[in-house]
Write a protein that holds these residues in place. Structure first.
Motif, short mmCIF file in Angstrom:
data_model
loop_
_atom_site.label_atom_id
_atom_site.label_comp_id
_atom_site.label_asym_id
_atom_site.label_seq_id
_atom_site.Cartn_x
_atom_site.Cartn_y
_atom_site.Cartn_z
N SER A 20 0.41 -48.21 -22.29
CA SER A 20 0.49 -47.16 -21.27
C SER A 20 -0.44 -47.40 -20.09
CB SER A 20 0.18 -45.80 -21.91
OG SER A 20 -1.07 -45.85 -22.56
N THR A 45 3.47 -41.00 -24.10
CA THR A 45 4.84 -41.50 -23.92
C THR A 45 5.34 -41.30 -22.49
OG1 THR A 45 5.56 -39.45 -24.94
CG2 THR A 45 5.64 -41.40 -26.32
N ASP A 46 4.77 -40.30 -21.77
CA ASP A 46 5.19 -40.12 -20.37
C ASP A 46 4.79 -41.36 -19.55
OD1 ASP A 46 2.57 -39.29 -21.02
OD2 ASP A 46 2.36 -38.25 -19.11
N LYS A 47 3.61 -41.88 -19.81
CA LYS A 47 3.15 -43.10 -19.12
C LYS A 47 4.03 -44.29 -19.53
CE LYS A 47 -0.90 -41.99 -17.12
NZ LYS A 47 -1.14 -42.22 -15.72
N LEU A 48 4.38 -44.33 -20.80
CA LEU A 48 5.21 -45.45 -21.29
C LEU A 48 6.55 -45.48 -20.58
CD1 LEU A 48 4.59 -45.37 -25.16
CD2 LEU A 48 3.56 -46.89 -23.47
N ARG A 49 7.10 -44.27 -20.35
CA ARG A 49 8.41 -44.22 -19.69
C ARG A 49 8.35 -44.80 -18.28
NH1 ARG A 49 10.38 -42.81 -23.95
NH2 ARG A 49 10.18 -40.76 -24.89
N GLU A 50 7.22 -44.61 -17.61
CA GLU A 50 7.06 -45.20 -16.26
C GLU A 50 7.07 -46.73 -16.35
OE1 GLU A 50 3.46 -43.69 -14.43
OE2 GLU A 50 4.04 -41.62 -14.91
N GLU A 52 8.39 -48.45 -18.76
CA GLU A 52 9.76 -48.80 -19.19
C GLU A 52 10.69 -48.91 -17.97
OE1 GLU A 52 11.12 -46.16 -22.37
OE2 GLU A 52 13.15 -46.36 -21.59
N LYS A 53 10.60 -47.91 -17.11
CA LYS A 53 11.45 -47.88 -15.91
C LYS A 53 11.18 -49.08 -15.02
CE LYS A 53 12.61 -43.09 -15.09
NZ LYS A 53 11.85 -41.92 -14.68
N GLU A 56 12.67 -52.17 -16.56
CA GLU A 56 14.14 -52.17 -16.44
C GLU A 56 14.57 -52.39 -14.99
OE1 GLU A 56 15.37 -50.06 -20.56
OE2 GLU A 56 15.50 -48.79 -18.75
N ILE A 63 11.80 -50.29 -24.54
CA ILE A 63 11.90 -48.92 -25.05
C ILE A 63 10.47 -48.41 -25.30
CG2 ILE A 63 14.15 -49.28 -26.18
CD1 ILE A 63 12.41 -49.15 -28.88
N SER A 64 10.34 -47.10 -25.41
CA SER A 64 9.03 -46.51 -25.64
C SER A 64 8.99 -45.83 -27.01
CB SER A 64 8.74 -45.45 -24.57
OG SER A 64 8.85 -46.01 -23.29
#
Ligand code: NAI
Length: 254
Positions: A20, A45-50, A52-53, A56, A63-64
């Motif tokens: 993250s 997980t919010d940081k992970l999604r950034e 991830e994006k 991608e 994936i997170s």
């Protein structure tokens, strides 16, 4: 002449803990750029999604999964979720960790426990879970522990950090010895100081600035300076490298 080794990771699944922020973000990006599908694992997980994006957006796959390395249940769940989504994990970058800076006489017991739980027990639980799964699968694997120069050099005011990372260096050798016959290679990268959240405050102080001037190159290395070591240790090029700790410190501790 036989084929030269490739550092590509196409078709591999790589899990990065502490993805993250800081070095973990770089590790995840580098592995994805090299063709691996990446599992980003951390508590935020919010940081992970950034992250991830961003991966991608560059054409990579990520994936997170939520992970608290201090909790064995969370570690098992994270590997289970990773496998469910992407298949068995081939590569683990055991990176989650935390700093500590106060004199040994001032360290409260709770801080001792948090640092050791995160840096040592956490690294152990992640490597243990990875090792169990890799051995059961029978296709080998790579576990790269992110230790530190602190495993070997005293960082003033960092006694517990020193202890926690020295343990990771020895864990690397012990696991490498046990798992060599299964082609599970366990190695460690020992970075020197690189500017991230873990030490940003330190390098903003006069003491920190003086410290940089004391290094032979009078600079801090950057996250990308670890790319070569990471790709070597994660790829087929390191078939015969196990139990090794590789220092990448820009000469700070020569
Ligand atoms: P950072 O503070 O940016 O990253 C640490 C990561 O570990 C964060 O993503 C954090 O959320 C995660 N983490 C902490 N506790 C966790 C837990 N219980 N469960 C799951 N994730 C957790 O710092 P940095 O610099 O990126 O550190 C990464 C690793 O590199 C650490 O193990 C650190 O000790 C090591 N290291 C860093 C150096 C540096 O100069 N930045 C030098 C040598 C080693």
């Amino acid at each position: 002449m036989t084929e030269l080794p490739t550092f590509r990771l196409d078709g591999k699944v790589a899990l990065v803990t502490g993805a993250s922020s800081g070095l973990g973000v770089r590790f995840a990006n580098v592995l994805a750029k090299s063709g691996a599908s990446v599992v980003l694992a951390a508590r935020r997980t919010d940081k992970l999604r950034e992250v991830e994006k961003a991966i991608e957006g560059e054409g990579g796959k990520a994936i997170s999964v939520a992970l608290d390395v201090t909790n064995s249940r969370s570690v098992t769940d994270a590997f289970q979720a990773a496998e469910g989504a992407l298949g068995p994990v081939d590569i683990v970058v055991n990176n989650a960790g935390m700093g500590q800076s106060n004199r040994a006489i001032d360290i409260p017991e709770t801080e001792y426990e948090t640092v050791m739980d995160t840096n040592t027990k956490g690294a152990f639980l992640v490597a243990q879970e990875a090792g169990r799964r890799m051995i059961a699968r029978g296709k080998g694997g790579r576990i790269v522990n992110i230790a530190s120069v602190a495993a070997f050099e005293v960082l003033p005011g960092g006694a517990v950090y020193n202890m926690s990372k020295a343990a990771v260096a020895m864990m690397t050798r012990a696991m490498a010895r046990e798992w060599a016959r299964y082609d599970v290679n366990v190695t460690a990268i020992c970075p020197g100081f690189i500017l991230t959240d873990i030490n940003r405050e330190l390098f903003e102080t006069d003491y920190g600035k003086k410290q940089i001037q004391s290094y032979p190159r009078r600079r801090l290395p950057v996250e990308a300076d670890l790319d070569g070591a990471l790709l070597l240790l994660c790829s087929d090029a390191s078939r015969a490298i196990t139990g090794t700790t590789l220092t990448v410190d820009d000469g700070q501790y020569i």
